[in-house]
Design a protein around this motif. Structure first.
Motif, PDB file in Angstrom:
ATOM      1  N   SER A   1      19.174  -1.058   7.985  1.00  0.00           N
ATOM      2  CA  SER A   1      18.150  -2.318   8.538  1.00  0.00           C
ATOM      3  C   SER A   1      17.829  -3.361   7.885  1.00  0.00           C
ATOM      4  CB  SER A   1      17.056  -1.587   9.468  1.00  0.00           C
ATOM      5  OG  SER A   1      16.163  -0.946   8.483  1.00  0.00           O
ATOM      6  N   ALA A   2      17.987  -3.500   6.561  1.00  0.00           N
ATOM      7  CA  ALA A   2      17.412  -4.416   5.847  1.00  0.00           C
ATOM      8  C   ALA A   2      17.676  -5.749   6.373  1.00  0.00           C
ATOM      9  CB  ALA A   2      18.559  -4.520   4.330  1.00  0.00           C
ATOM     10  N   SER A   3      16.838  -6.515   6.161  1.00  0.00           N
ATOM     11  CA  SER A   3      16.872  -7.829   6.853  1.00  0.00           C
ATOM     12  C   SER A   3      17.670  -8.866   6.401  1.00  0.00           C
ATOM     13  CB  SER A   3      15.198  -8.518   6.646  1.00  0.00           C
ATOM     14  OG  SER A   3      15.023  -8.840   5.408  1.00  0.00           O
ATOM     15  N   ALA A   4      18.272  -9.638   7.246  1.00  0.00           N
ATOM     16  CA  ALA A   4      19.215 -10.874   6.835  1.00  0.00           C
ATOM     17  C   ALA A   4      18.566 -11.579   5.490  1.00  0.00           C
ATOM     18  CB  ALA A   4      19.648 -11.658   7.866  1.00  0.00           C
ATOM     19  N   ASP A   5      17.609 -11.892   5.421  1.00  0.00           N
ATOM     20  CA  ASP A   5      16.705 -12.612   4.468  1.00  0.00           C
ATOM     21  C   ASP A   5      15.722 -11.757   3.745  1.00  0.00           C
ATOM     22  OD1 ASP A   5      17.853 -15.143   4.880  1.00  0.00           O
ATOM     23  OD2 ASP A   5      16.888 -15.075   6.832  1.00  0.00           O
ATOM     24  N   ALA A   6      15.762 -12.009   2.353  1.00  0.00           N
ATOM     25  CA  ALA A   6      14.687 -11.246   1.628  1.00  0.00           C
ATOM     26  C   ALA A   6      13.562 -11.727   1.668  1.00  0.00           C
ATOM     27  CB  ALA A   6      15.260 -11.191   0.003  1.00  0.00           C
ATOM     28  N   THR A   7      12.640 -11.247   2.573  1.00  0.00           N
ATOM     29  CA  THR A   7      11.205 -11.628   2.675  1.00  0.00           C
ATOM     30  C   THR A   7      10.191 -10.761   1.923  1.00  0.00           C
ATOM     31  OG1 THR A   7      10.889 -10.452   4.739  1.00  0.00           O
ATOM     32  CG2 THR A   7      11.532 -12.814   4.809  1.00  0.00           C
ATOM     33  N   PRO A   8       9.057 -11.472   1.484  1.00  0.00           N
ATOM     34  CA  PRO A   8       8.079 -10.611   0.846  1.00  0.00           C
ATOM     35  C   PRO A   8       7.642  -9.414   1.638  1.00  0.00           C
ATOM     36  CG  PRO A   8       7.582 -12.879   0.602  1.00  0.00           C
ATOM     37  CD  PRO A   8       8.567 -12.711   1.546  1.00  0.00           C
ATOM     38  N   GLY A   9       7.233  -8.450   1.230  1.00  0.00           N
ATOM     39  CA  GLY A   9       6.534  -7.159   2.047  1.00  0.00           C
ATOM     40  C   GLY A   9       5.512  -7.529   2.424  1.00  0.00           C
ATOM     41  N   THR A  10       4.896  -6.956   3.314  1.00  0.00           N
ATOM     42  CA  THR A  10       3.709  -7.266   3.925  1.00  0.00           C
ATOM     43  C   THR A  10       2.644  -6.066   4.038  1.00  0.00           C
ATOM     44  OG1 THR A  10       4.408  -6.661   6.448  1.00  0.00           O
ATOM     45  CG2 THR A  10       4.499  -8.977   5.496  1.00  0.00           C
ATOM     46  N   SER A  11       2.778  -5.121   3.412  1.00  0.00           N
ATOM     47  CA  SER A  11       2.180  -3.856   3.171  1.00  0.00           C
ATOM     48  C   SER A  11       0.848  -4.082   2.892  1.00  0.00           C
ATOM     49  CB  SER A  11       2.901  -2.819   2.395  1.00  0.00           C
ATOM     50  OG  SER A  11       1.762  -1.678   2.088  1.00  0.00           O
ATOM     51  N   GLY A  12      -0.128  -3.703   3.671  1.00  0.00           N
ATOM     52  CA  GLY A  12      -1.627  -3.832   3.307  1.00  0.00           C
ATOM     53  C   GLY A  12      -2.026  -2.504   2.411  1.00  0.00           C
ATOM     54  N   THR A  13      -1.160  -1.736   2.102  1.00  0.00           N
ATOM     55  CA  THR A  13      -1.754  -0.438   1.568  1.00  0.00           C
ATOM     56  C   THR A  13      -2.331  -0.814   0.182  1.00  0.00           C
ATOM     57  OG1 THR A  13      -0.268   0.756   2.877  1.00  0.00           O
ATOM     58  CG2 THR A  13      -1.228   1.898   1.045  1.00  0.00           C
ATOM     59  N   ALA A  14      -3.494  -0.420  -0.203  1.00  0.00           N
ATOM     60  CA  ALA A  14      -4.030  -0.426  -1.484  1.00  0.00           C
ATOM     61  C   ALA A  14      -3.497   0.535  -2.476  1.00  0.00           C
ATOM     62  CB  ALA A  14      -5.642  -0.371  -1.398  1.00  0.00           C
ATOM     63  N   VAL A  15      -3.480   0.379  -3.561  1.00  0.00           N
ATOM     64  CA  VAL A  15      -3.311   1.336  -4.596  1.00  0.00           C
ATOM     65  C   VAL A  15      -4.232   1.292  -5.623  1.00  0.00           C
ATOM     66  CG1 VAL A  15      -0.667   1.449  -4.367  1.00  0.00           C
ATOM     67  CG2 VAL A  15      -1.654  -0.316  -5.902  1.00  0.00           C
ATOM     68  N   ARG A  16      -4.507   2.467  -6.086  1.00  0.00           N
ATOM     69  CA  ARG A  16      -5.499   2.632  -7.364  1.00  0.00           C
ATOM     70  C   ARG A  16      -4.704   2.422  -8.819  1.00  0.00           C
ATOM     71  NH1 ARG A  16      -8.683   8.107  -6.735  1.00  0.00           N
ATOM     72  NH2 ARG A  16      -9.511   7.379  -8.875  1.00  0.00           N
ATOM     73  N   SER A  17      -5.331   1.898  -9.640  1.00  0.00           N
ATOM     74  CA  SER A  17      -4.770   1.605 -11.007  1.00  0.00           C
ATOM     75  C   SER A  17      -4.798   3.264 -11.663  1.00  0.00           C
ATOM     76  CB  SER A  17      -5.699   0.919 -11.976  1.00  0.00           C
ATOM     77  OG  SER A  17      -5.216   0.832 -12.990  1.00  0.00           O
ATOM     78  N   GLY A  18      -3.518   3.512 -12.312  1.00  0.00           N
ATOM     79  CA  GLY A  18      -3.590   4.594 -13.173  1.00  0.00           C
ATOM     80  C   GLY A  18      -3.560   4.242 -14.552  1.00  0.00           C
ATOM     81  N   GLY A  19      -3.914   3.135 -15.073  1.00  0.00           N
ATOM     82  CA  GLY A  19      -4.203   2.631 -16.538  1.00  0.00           C
ATOM     83  C   GLY A  19      -3.354   1.277 -16.651  1.00  0.00           C
ATOM     84  N   THR A  20      -3.624   1.243 -17.829  1.00  0.00           N
ATOM     85  CA  THR A  20      -2.757  -0.166 -18.338  1.00  0.00           C
ATOM     86  C   THR A  20      -1.791   0.140 -19.135  1.00  0.00           C
ATOM     87  OG1 THR A  20      -4.942  -1.461 -17.871  1.00  0.00           O
ATOM     88  CG2 THR A  20      -3.119  -2.437 -19.479  1.00  0.00           C
ATOM     89  N   ILE A  21      -0.656  -0.580 -19.432  1.00  0.00           N
ATOM     90  CA  ILE A  21       0.560  -0.524 -20.209  1.00  0.00           C
ATOM     91  C   ILE A  21       0.566  -1.834 -20.869  1.00  0.00           C
ATOM     92  CG2 ILE A  21       1.345   1.587 -19.394  1.00  0.00           C
ATOM     93  CD1 ILE A  21       3.779  -0.289 -18.329  1.00  0.00           C
ATOM     94  N   GLY A  22       1.498  -1.827 -21.847  1.00  0.00           N
ATOM     95  CA  GLY A  22       1.899  -2.904 -22.860  1.00  0.00           C
ATOM     96  C   GLY A  22       1.046  -3.319 -24.112  1.00  0.00           C
ATOM     97  N   ALA A  23      -0.012  -2.823 -24.274  1.00  0.00           N
ATOM     98  CA  ALA A  23      -0.872  -2.884 -25.646  1.00  0.00           C
ATOM     99  C   ALA A  23      -0.135  -1.837 -26.627  1.00  0.00           C
ATOM    100  CB  ALA A  23      -2.193  -2.695 -25.593  1.00  0.00           C
ATOM    101  N   ALA A  24      -0.307  -2.246 -27.858  1.00  0.00           N
ATOM    102  CA  ALA A  24       0.034  -1.286 -28.921  1.00  0.00           C
ATOM    103  C   ALA A  24      -0.646  -0.215 -28.746  1.00  0.00           C
ATOM    104  CB  ALA A  24      -0.256  -1.876 -30.124  1.00  0.00           C
ATOM    105  N   GLY A  25       0.124   1.182 -28.908  1.00  0.00           N
ATOM    106  CA  GLY A  25      -0.409   2.419 -28.754  1.00  0.00           C
ATOM    107  C   GLY A  25      -0.128   3.003 -27.369  1.00  0.00           C
TER     108      GLY A  25
END
Length: 232
Positions: A40-64
């Motif tokens: 049932s994927a839409s004919a056009d790719a449109t942004p999701g509208t989910s309002g569900t919040a997610v909690r951060s599990g930490g930050t990645i990208g820094a050395a270490g």
């Protein structure tokens, strides 16, 4: 994940696994969980509208961190990040790829357009089937939009791309929502990606998923990453 170590059996198994997840079909677990909702994927790719919040599990990208990158960002709680080793052989004495075929397959899967797979953040521990994958490239003249266009153009079955711009943490980036059609599976699903350029080169964050429903369920984690994106 591809890592530069192990027996021939382990190497080929790793390559096969990477082949699955990088093309949106990560094996039997996804096949068993696949539902008819993906049709049932839409004919056009449109942004999701989910309002569900997610909690951060930490930050990645820094050395270490789990994945040293040219940028940092937050990952959702319970998602697990792991760096992708693209070396032919580890500096720890690990073996080179066990066959030229395995190396060629790995190389093809690890590169898309101007960028190379550097990190994947697995959603399965949080109850979803998919990855937020990070790709990095060498510094160049292309802006974020050009990098993203090349990335999408290099993906088989991509269509209906809709581009936009965003800003986060002092970075100006480009974003795209698009559809990917699998001829093998005879289905179409939504995918999302964004790109920024840094002094250390371009970075692409890509969110796939088993199907469109899974993709939309994971969009809050993708939005968290975009909102917290900073130059490393």
């Amino acid at each position: 994940m591809l890592v530069g170590a192990g027996s021939a059996r382990r190497r080929l198994a790793q390559v096969a696994l990477l082949a699955g997840v990088l093309t949106g079909c990560s094996g039997a677990a996804e096949d068993d969980a696949r539902t008819s909702a993906s049709a049932s994927a839409s004919a056009d790719a449109t942004p999701g509208t989910s309002g569900t919040a997610v909690r951060s599990g930490g930050t990645i990208g820094a050395a270490g961190s789990a994945c040293p990158l040219p940028v940092t960002f937050d990952i959702a709680k319970d998602w697990e990040a792991e760096a992708i080793d693209t070396g032919a052989g580890g500096g720890d004495g690990s073996a080179a790829p066990d066959s030229e075929l395995a190396q060629e397959l790995a190389d093809a899967l690890l590169h898309q357009g101007p960028v190379t797979a550097a990190c994947e953040v697995d959603a399965k521990p949080a109850g979803n089937i998919g990855f937020l994958r990070v790709w990095t490239g060498e510094p160049g003249e292309d802006d974020a939009r050009a990098v993203l266009e090349e990335f999408v153009a290099a993906e088989n079955g991509a269509s209906k791309a809709k581009y936009s711009t965003f800003e986060a943490g002092g970075l100006a980036g480009a974003e795209v929502k698009y559809l990917v059609t699998s001829e093998l599976l005879e289905e179409t699903k939504e995918e999302s990606a964004l790109a920024v350029t840094t002094k250390r080169g371009p970075v692409v964050l890509h969110l796939g998923g088993m199907d469109t429903d899974e993709h939309r369920a994971m969009l809050p984690a993708y939005e968290l990453a975009k909102r917290t994106l900073r130059a490393g």
